[in-house]
Write an enzyme that holds these catalytic residues in place. Structure first.
Site, short mmCIF file in Angstrom:
data_model
loop_
_atom_site.label_atom_id
_atom_site.label_comp_id
_atom_site.label_asym_id
_atom_site.label_seq_id
_atom_site.Cartn_x
_atom_site.Cartn_y
_atom_site.Cartn_z
CG LEU A 1 -3.18 9.57 -11.18
CD1 LEU A 1 -2.82 9.37 -12.65
CD2 LEU A 1 -4.52 8.93 -10.90
N GLY B 1 2.23 6.46 -6.64
CA GLY B 1 2.41 5.52 -5.53
C GLY B 1 2.27 4.08 -5.99
CB SER C 1 -8.26 1.51 -4.67
OG SER C 1 -8.54 0.21 -5.11
CG HIS D 1 -8.49 -3.31 -4.18
ND1 HIS D 1 -9.03 -4.58 -4.24
CD2 HIS D 1 -8.10 -3.00 -5.44
CE1 HIS D 1 -8.94 -5.03 -5.49
NE2 HIS D 1 -8.38 -4.09 -6.23
CE1 TYR E 1 -3.19 0.59 -4.34
CE2 TYR E 1 -5.08 -0.88 -4.43
CZ TYR E 1 -4.40 0.23 -4.91
OH TYR E 1 -4.93 0.96 -5.93
N1 LIG Z 1 -5.40 1.27 -12.79
C1 LIG Z 1 -6.59 1.22 -12.15
O1 LIG Z 1 -7.59 0.82 -12.74
C2 LIG Z 1 -6.69 1.71 -10.73
C3 LIG Z 1 -7.79 1.31 -9.96
C4 LIG Z 1 -7.92 1.81 -8.66
C5 LIG Z 1 -6.99 2.72 -8.19
N2 LIG Z 1 -5.93 3.06 -8.95
C6 LIG Z 1 -4.94 4.03 -8.42
O2 LIG Z 1 -4.65 4.99 -9.41
C7 LIG Z 1 -3.29 5.36 -9.34
C8 LIG Z 1 -2.63 5.13 -10.69
O3 LIG Z 1 -2.80 3.78 -11.07
P1 LIG Z 1 -2.03 3.16 -12.31
O4 LIG Z 1 -2.78 1.97 -12.74
O5 LIG Z 1 -1.73 4.23 -13.30
O6 LIG Z 1 -0.70 2.69 -11.59
P2 LIG Z 1 0.77 2.57 -12.14
O7 LIG Z 1 1.48 1.66 -11.22
O8 LIG Z 1 0.77 2.27 -13.59
O9 LIG Z 1 1.31 4.05 -11.93
C9 LIG Z 1 1.69 4.55 -10.68
C10 LIG Z 1 2.79 5.58 -10.91
O10 LIG Z 1 3.22 6.07 -9.63
C11 LIG Z 1 4.61 6.24 -9.71
N3 LIG Z 1 5.21 6.18 -8.38
C12 LIG Z 1 5.39 5.08 -7.59
N4 LIG Z 1 6.05 5.42 -6.48
C13 LIG Z 1 6.27 6.74 -6.55
C14 LIG Z 1 6.94 7.67 -5.71
N5 LIG Z 1 7.50 7.27 -4.54
N6 LIG Z 1 7.01 8.96 -6.08
C15 LIG Z 1 6.45 9.36 -7.25
N7 LIG Z 1 5.82 8.54 -8.12
C16 LIG Z 1 5.74 7.24 -7.76
C17 LIG Z 1 5.13 5.10 -10.58
O11 LIG Z 1 6.39 5.42 -11.14
C18 LIG Z 1 4.02 4.98 -11.62
O12 LIG Z 1 4.30 5.71 -12.79
C19 LIG Z 1 -2.69 4.56 -8.21
O13 LIG Z 1 -2.71 5.35 -7.04
C20 LIG Z 1 -3.62 3.38 -8.06
O14 LIG Z 1 -3.61 2.90 -6.74
C21 LIG Z 1 -5.75 2.57 -10.20
#
Ligand SMILES: NC(=O)c1ccc[n+]([C@@H]2O[C@H](COP(=O)([O-])OP(=O)(O)OC[C@H]3O[C@@H](n4cnc5c(N)ncnc54)[C@H](O)[C@@H]3O)[C@@H](O)[C@H]2O)c1
Length: 273
Positions: A69, A71, A109, A111, A134
């Site tokens: 997850l 990033g 995603s 996206h 993204y």
């Molecule tokens: N929230 C959603 O509904 C949704 C929808 C589609 C895709 N996603 C994908 O799911 C994943 C999690 O989403 P989320 O909503 O929990 O996002 P979020 O931004 O809340 O969490 C992402 C986490 O990644 C960590 N992170 C960022 N850069 C990093 C690095 N260089 N090294 C290690 N950790 C790092 C951050 O500290 C954060 O805790 C992401 O990849 C996002 O693209 C989420």
């Protein structure tokens, strides 16, 4: 699986999965660039920046499965996307290969395919139409996943998540919402289904207004229980009128991700459907 690594564990989805996954995977290991604020004594956490190969390699030691997850989770300047979602994602798959990890579930995603019109229903094997830097980075991760699956024998699943939450928050999310326990079902298919090589599935619940043909996921055993339609009346009553929205945000599945930085001629938008 004995030891499963959850990257991005301090984030929004991580918050749900930290509650739901331990009964299924008691050896769950959390990782993130920063510790979750509410880290519990019962949880194992390894701090690692995925942009630094040695740090994520250390986190992958002894791991059998990874849920990735970590990033950037939305649009950002190219340098930030490059570091976390391109370099970081490469480091993650390389670390998995070196550590002999058997399965990776990569959270991509909607996206990655956001520039499909809402009036279409798309399967997983459509030509990609990312709606943002993204979205492009997520396609890079999907591509890496396929390469590591076929070249190195890691079982990889790309989950094109819509939006994770307890309920859908607006009209667009009536189509793309996924309830956290449904996400767990998909993750389990990715980590546990025998013989899995490389799969792409949409991470959405049983939504009547879905834009996705997720029959492939169902064929792999996915049986979603969330139904966005149960929230539809309440959500639609609170929805701002279409006149207040950018035409590209209304027309395409990716919503505001499509409209942000949009510079094409909106009057010919439907010619590019
Ligand atoms: N929230 C959603 O509904 C949704 C929808 C589609 C895709 N996603 C994908 O799911 C994943 C999690 O989403 P989320 O909503 O929990 O996002 P979020 O931004 O809340 O969490 C992402 C986490 O990644 C960590 N992170 C960022 N850069 C990093 C690095 N260089 N090294 C290690 N950790 C790092 C951050 O500290 C954060 O805790 C992401 O990849 C996002 O693209 C989420």
């Amino acid at each position: 699986m004995q030891r499963v690594l959850l990257t991005g564990a301090a984030g929004n989805i991580g918050g749900y999965l930290r509650k739901l996954l331990p009964p299924v995977y008691p050896g769950l290991v959390l990782s993130d660039i920063k510790a979750p604020k509410d880290l519990q004594p019962s949880e194992t956490f390894i701090q690692a920046d995925i942009a630094k190969a040695d740090e994520i390699e250390r986190a992958c030691q002894g791991v059998e499965g990874i849920i990735h997850l970590g990033g950037r989770s939305g649009e950002a300047p190219w340098e930030a996307i490059l570091e976390a979602n391109i370099v970081g994602c490469y480091n993650l798959f390389e670390a998995a290969r070196k550590a002999g990890v058997k399965r990776v579930v990569f959270v991509t995603s909607n996206h990655a395919v956001g520039f499909y019109p809402r009036e279409t229903t798309i399967p997983t094997d459509v030509i990609p139409r990312p709606d943002s830097r993204y979205g492009v980075s997520k396609l890079f991760g999907e591509g890496l996943g396929a390469m590591y699956a076929y070249k190195h024998g890691i079982g990889v699943t790309s989950l094109r998540i819509g939006n994770v939450g307890d309920k859908p928050l607006d009209a667009r999310r009536l189509a793309i919402w996924i309830r956290p326990d449904d996400l767990v079902q998909l993750i389990r298919i990715g980590l546990e289904r025998p013989g899995l090589v490389y799969e792409v599935m949409y991470g959405v619940s049983d939504n009547q207004r879905s834009w996705y043909d997720n029959s492939h996921a169902r064929a792999l055993g996915y049986d979603p229980q969330g139904r966005s339609e149960d929230f539809a009346a309440q959500v639609l009553a609170a929805e701002p009128p279409a006149s207040q929205k950018h035409p590209a945000a209304e027309y395409y599945q990716g919503g505001t991700f499509c409209a942000d930085e949009y510079s094409a001629d909106v009057s010919t938008l439907k010619d590019r459907s």
